[in-house]
Design a protein around this motif. Structure first.
Motif, PDB file in Angstrom:
ATOM      1  N   GLN A   1       0.628  -1.235   0.071  1.00 35.30           N
ATOM      2  CA  GLN A   1       0.054  -0.006  -0.150  1.00 35.30           C
ATOM      3  C   GLN A   1       0.871   1.028  -0.153  1.00 35.30           C
ATOM      4  OE1 GLN A   1      -2.320  -0.893   3.581  1.00 35.30           O
ATOM      5  NE2 GLN A   1      -4.113  -1.704   2.394  1.00 35.30           N
ATOM      6  N   TYR A   2       2.076   1.312   0.866  1.00 36.60           N
ATOM      7  CA  TYR A   2       2.717   2.374   0.882  1.00 36.60           C
ATOM      8  C   TYR A   2       3.539   2.558  -0.567  1.00 36.60           C
ATOM      9  CZ  TYR A   2       2.041   4.063   5.628  1.00 36.60           C
ATOM     10  OH  TYR A   2       1.647   4.677   6.740  1.00 36.60           O
ATOM     11  N   LEU A   3       3.851   1.358  -1.102  1.00 38.19           N
ATOM     12  CA  LEU A   3       4.762   1.489  -2.250  1.00 38.19           C
ATOM     13  C   LEU A   3       3.720   2.299  -3.261  1.00 38.19           C
ATOM     14  CD1 LEU A   3       6.678  -1.834  -2.662  1.00 38.19           C
ATOM     15  CD2 LEU A   3       7.573   0.329  -2.485  1.00 38.19           C
ATOM     16  N   GLU A   4       2.359   1.940  -3.482  1.00 42.75           N
ATOM     17  CA  GLU A   4       1.515   2.468  -4.454  1.00 42.75           C
ATOM     18  C   GLU A   4       1.172   3.830  -4.062  1.00 42.75           C
ATOM     19  OE1 GLU A   4      -1.164   2.896  -7.172  1.00 42.75           O
ATOM     20  OE2 GLU A   4       0.148   1.246  -7.213  1.00 42.75           O
ATOM     21  N   PHE A   5       1.226   4.022  -2.673  1.00 45.22           N
ATOM     22  CA  PHE A   5       0.857   5.436  -2.617  1.00 45.22           C
ATOM     23  C   PHE A   5       2.230   6.227  -2.721  1.00 45.22           C
ATOM     24  CE2 PHE A   5       1.416   8.684   0.948  1.00 45.22           C
ATOM     25  CZ  PHE A   5       0.557   9.678   0.684  1.00 45.22           C
ATOM     26  N   HIS A   6       3.226   5.975  -2.644  1.00 44.23           N
ATOM     27  CA  HIS A   6       4.344   6.772  -2.805  1.00 44.23           C
ATOM     28  C   HIS A   6       4.655   6.872  -4.505  1.00 44.23           C
ATOM     29  CE1 HIS A   6       6.372   8.008   1.072  1.00 44.23           C
ATOM     30  NE2 HIS A   6       5.302   7.010   1.449  1.00 44.23           N
ATOM     31  N   PHE A   7       4.726   5.772  -4.972  1.00 45.94           N
ATOM     32  CA  PHE A   7       5.330   5.663  -6.314  1.00 45.94           C
ATOM     33  C   PHE A   7       4.204   5.648  -7.610  1.00 45.94           C
ATOM     34  CE2 PHE A   7       8.721   4.252  -3.663  1.00 45.94           C
ATOM     35  CZ  PHE A   7       9.884   5.120  -4.239  1.00 45.94           C
TER      36      PHE A   7
ATOM     37  N   ALA B   1       9.144   6.607   5.249  1.00 41.66           N
ATOM     38  CA  ALA B   1       8.190   5.413   4.615  1.00 41.66           C
ATOM     39  C   ALA B   1       9.213   4.820   3.639  1.00 41.66           C
ATOM     40  CB  ALA B   1       6.934   5.556   3.953  1.00 41.66           C
ATOM     41  N   VAL B   2       8.859   4.453   2.397  1.00 41.57           N
ATOM     42  CA  VAL B   2       9.527   4.045   1.145  1.00 41.57           C
ATOM     43  C   VAL B   2      10.199   4.663   0.364  1.00 41.57           C
ATOM     44  CG1 VAL B   2       8.093   1.748   1.038  1.00 41.57           C
ATOM     45  CG2 VAL B   2       7.502   3.713  -0.295  1.00 41.57           C
ATOM     46  N   GLY B   3      10.131   6.159   0.791  1.00 41.00           N
ATOM     47  CA  GLY B   3      11.092   7.117   0.414  1.00 41.00           C
ATOM     48  C   GLY B   3      10.939   7.941  -0.900  1.00 41.00           C
ATOM     49  N   ARG B   4       9.534   8.109  -1.273  1.00 46.79           N
ATOM     50  CA  ARG B   4       9.499   9.237  -2.622  1.00 46.79           C
ATOM     51  C   ARG B   4       9.938  10.364  -2.343  1.00 46.79           C
ATOM     52  NH1 ARG B   4       6.239   9.089  -7.512  1.00 46.79           N
ATOM     53  NH2 ARG B   4       7.044  11.086  -8.615  1.00 46.79           N
TER      54      ARG B   4
ATOM     55  N   VAL C   1      14.798   0.358  -3.988  1.00 43.49           N
ATOM     56  CA  VAL C   1      14.510   1.123  -4.872  1.00 43.49           C
ATOM     57  C   VAL C   1      15.889   1.874  -5.227  1.00 43.49           C
ATOM     58  CG1 VAL C   1      13.111   3.042  -5.571  1.00 43.49           C
ATOM     59  CG2 VAL C   1      12.295   0.991  -4.455  1.00 43.49           C
ATOM     60  N   ALA C   2      16.502   2.445  -4.368  1.00 43.89           N
ATOM     61  CA  ALA C   2      17.739   3.539  -4.550  1.00 43.89           C
ATOM     62  C   ALA C   2      18.821   2.579  -5.317  1.00 43.89           C
ATOM     63  CB  ALA C   2      18.018   4.035  -3.222  1.00 43.89           C
ATOM     64  N   ARG C   3      18.942   1.358  -5.021  1.00 48.78           N
ATOM     65  CA  ARG C   3      19.918   0.557  -5.715  1.00 48.78           C
ATOM     66  C   ARG C   3      19.478   0.292  -7.006  1.00 48.78           C
ATOM     67  NH1 ARG C   3      19.951  -2.259  -0.769  1.00 48.78           N
ATOM     68  NH2 ARG C   3      18.781  -3.807  -1.533  1.00 48.78           N
ATOM     69  N   GLU C   4      18.259  -0.084  -7.320  1.00 45.90           N
ATOM     70  CA  GLU C   4      17.697  -0.525  -8.672  1.00 45.90           C
ATOM     71  C   GLU C   4      17.746   0.713  -9.522  1.00 45.90           C
ATOM     72  OE1 GLU C   4      14.146  -2.220  -8.081  1.00 45.90           O
ATOM     73  OE2 GLU C   4      14.932  -4.177  -7.441  1.00 45.90           O
ATOM     74  N   THR C   5      17.510   2.080  -9.000  1.00 42.96           N
ATOM     75  CA  THR C   5      17.478   3.255  -9.723  1.00 42.96           C
ATOM     76  C   THR C   5      18.814   3.817 -10.004  1.00 42.96           C
ATOM     77  OG1 THR C   5      15.407   3.755  -8.409  1.00 42.96           O
ATOM     78  CG2 THR C   5      16.745   5.605  -9.635  1.00 42.96           C
ATOM     79  N   SER C   6      19.868   3.477  -9.156  1.00 46.74           N
ATOM     80  CA  SER C   6      21.291   3.686  -9.331  1.00 46.74           C
ATOM     81  C   SER C   6      21.705   2.931 -10.514  1.00 46.74           C
ATOM     82  CB  SER C   6      21.950   3.670  -8.129  1.00 46.74           C
ATOM     83  OG  SER C   6      21.624   4.511  -6.982  1.00 46.74           O
ATOM     84  N   ALA C   7      21.325   1.679 -10.708  1.00 45.13           N
ATOM     85  CA  ALA C   7      21.910   0.717 -11.555  1.00 45.13           C
ATOM     86  C   ALA C   7      21.264   1.088 -12.990  1.00 45.13           C
ATOM     87  CB  ALA C   7      21.357  -0.788 -11.323  1.00 45.13           C
TER      88      ALA C   7
ATOM     89  N   PRO D   1      23.285   5.504 -13.729  1.00 43.05           N
ATOM     90  CA  PRO D   1      24.594   5.593 -13.263  1.00 43.05           C
ATOM     91  C   PRO D   1      24.999   7.016 -12.907  1.00 43.05           C
ATOM     92  CG  PRO D   1      24.560   4.370 -15.082  1.00 43.05           C
ATOM     93  CD  PRO D   1      23.158   4.725 -14.936  1.00 43.05           C
ATOM     94  N   SER D   2      24.694   7.943 -13.753  1.00 39.99           N
ATOM     95  CA  SER D   2      25.065   9.489 -13.214  1.00 39.99           C
ATOM     96  C   SER D   2      24.718   9.846 -11.864  1.00 39.99           C
ATOM     97  CB  SER D   2      24.277  10.364 -14.311  1.00 39.99           C
ATOM     98  OG  SER D   2      23.020  10.323 -14.189  1.00 39.99           O
ATOM     99  N   GLY D   3      24.112   9.150 -11.188  1.00 39.22           N
ATOM    100  CA  GLY D   3      23.785   9.719  -9.776  1.00 39.22           C
ATOM    101  C   GLY D   3      22.628  10.629  -9.629  1.00 39.22           C
ATOM    102  N   ARG D   4      21.837  10.931 -10.557  1.00 42.23           N
ATOM    103  CA  ARG D   4      20.648  11.939 -10.470  1.00 42.23           C
ATOM    104  C   ARG D   4      19.495  11.130 -11.216  1.00 42.23           C
ATOM    105  NH1 ARG D   4      20.962  15.698  -6.793  1.00 42.23           N
ATOM    106  NH2 ARG D   4      22.978  16.653  -7.005  1.00 42.23           N
ATOM    107  N   ARG D   5      18.549  11.332 -10.586  1.00 39.31           N
ATOM    108  CA  ARG D   5      17.395  10.649 -11.171  1.00 39.31           C
ATOM    109  C   ARG D   5      16.034  11.731 -11.674  1.00 39.31           C
ATOM    110  NH1 ARG D   5      20.390   8.448  -8.716  1.00 39.31           N
ATOM    111  NH2 ARG D   5      20.610   7.550  -6.975  1.00 39.31           N
TER     112      ARG D   5
END
Length: 101
Positions: free
Chosen positions: A15-21, A57-60, A88-94, A97-101
């Motif tokens: 539920q929190y993942l849906e709320f945040h993302f 929470a999950v970080g959005r 999520v941070a690890r997957e997004t970084s992969a 790779p520039s470090g900015r999302r």
């Protein structure tokens, strides 16, 4: 169910993942993103060095703030939420790779 256990189960995490993302939650625009946007507006040209997101929470909101601030700390009571946010941070970084999302 004890209050602490409520925040550690898969249903609440989903539920929190849906709320945040998700784009919308019960017909309302994404609140964590809107919160970060409001925080950025409130900065009004101040230096964007560090931000603290208590109860992330999950970080959005933390992730949105990280688009602008040099450093963001997000903390939460729930281990499940923090672990998923780190995932999520690890997957997004992969993926970015520039470090900015």
């Amino acid at each position: 169910m004890q209050q602490a256990a409520y925040y550690e189960n898969d249903t609440t995490l989903a539920q929190y993942l849906e709320f945040h993302f998700g784009e919308r939650w019960h017909g309302e625009a994404n609140f964590p993103k809107a919160l970060a946007d409001a925080a950025m507006h409130a900065m009004d040209g101040r230096p964007l060095e560090r931000a603290l997101d208590i109860g992330c929470a999950v970080g959005r909101t933390s992730f949105e703030l990280a688009r602008h601030f040099r450093h963001v700390d997000g903390i939460d009571f729930s281990n499940a939420f923090v672990n998923k946010g780190q995932e999520v941070a690890r997957e997004t970084s992969a993926l970015c790779p520039s470090g900015r999302r």
